[in-house]
Write an enzyme that holds these catalytic residues in place. Structure first.
Site: not given
Length: 207
Positions: A171-173
């Site tokens: 999703c956001h690394g």
């Protein structure tokens, strides 16, 4: 020559007729000097008994309602059954990860290799965002058990992925190592370690 009007004095309520309730009274009460009969004492005792019985019944009814309410708020048997999960560890080969569902969340169980264990134990925790020793996160070095929910915004990370070989949140690394510790990305905390125990060498109970 002035004349003054005659004054008239009227006493309040002197013309009000007081109702007579004698026809409705018991004969024993007509004379205030008459002692109370035994039947009146019995009636009074019966009244006290009735009021006391009603009070006891009210208390028991209130107790029943409170117990019913509290029991309705407690978890059902099927929910309690899902509060714990047993996992056979011999089904997870070394170097592999398995995912289970526990309390509505993914549960990651990783069978770590000796190389992964050595790598995570050699990390300087002062360099970590959420400092934790590896031995504080794994009761047995070869088994890592964490809840598979990213601590950033609750996405489910991918196992055996990321720059540190542990878990990667798409999703956001966010990158986690093989100890479930955050190493890179926006996640503020390590993956949560649930309560668990090992009743035997090849069995773990989570919850």
């Amino acid at each position: 020559m002035l004349f003054s009007a005659p004054s008239q004095v009227r006493y309040a309520h002197t013309d009000v007729k007081i109702p007579d309730f004698d026809p409705y009274r018991r004969n024993s009460l007509h004379d205030p000097n008459t002692e109370t009969s035994s039947s009146d004492s019995e009636r009074r005792a019966f009244s006290y008994l009735t009021v006391g019985s009603a009070g006891v019944a009210t208390v028991y009814c209130s107790k029943y309602l409170v117990e019913t309410f509290i029991s309705s708020m407690s978890a059902s048997a099927d929910v309690m059954a899902l509060s714990k999960i047993e996992v056979k560890l011999d089904a997870i080969p070394e170097g592999s990860s398995a995912t289970f569902k526990w309390r509505g969340k993914p549960l990651f169980i990783r069978h770590r290799t000796p190389q992964e264990i050595a790598t995570e134990k050699g990390i300087d925790i002062n360099t970590l965002r959420d400092p934790q020793h590896d031995e504080d996160r794994a009761q047995k070095p070869e088994w890592l058990i964490v809840i598979g929910v990213c601590t950033h915004l609750g996405c489910v990370p991918i196992a055996d992925a990321g720059e540190f070989g542990g878990y990667f949140c798409p999703c956001h690394g966010s990158h986690y190592d093989t100890s479930g510790r955050i190493r890179k990305g926006p996640a503020p905390l390590n993956l949560e370690v649930p309560e668990y125990s090992f009743p035997s060498e090849d069995l773990v109970i989570v919850g």
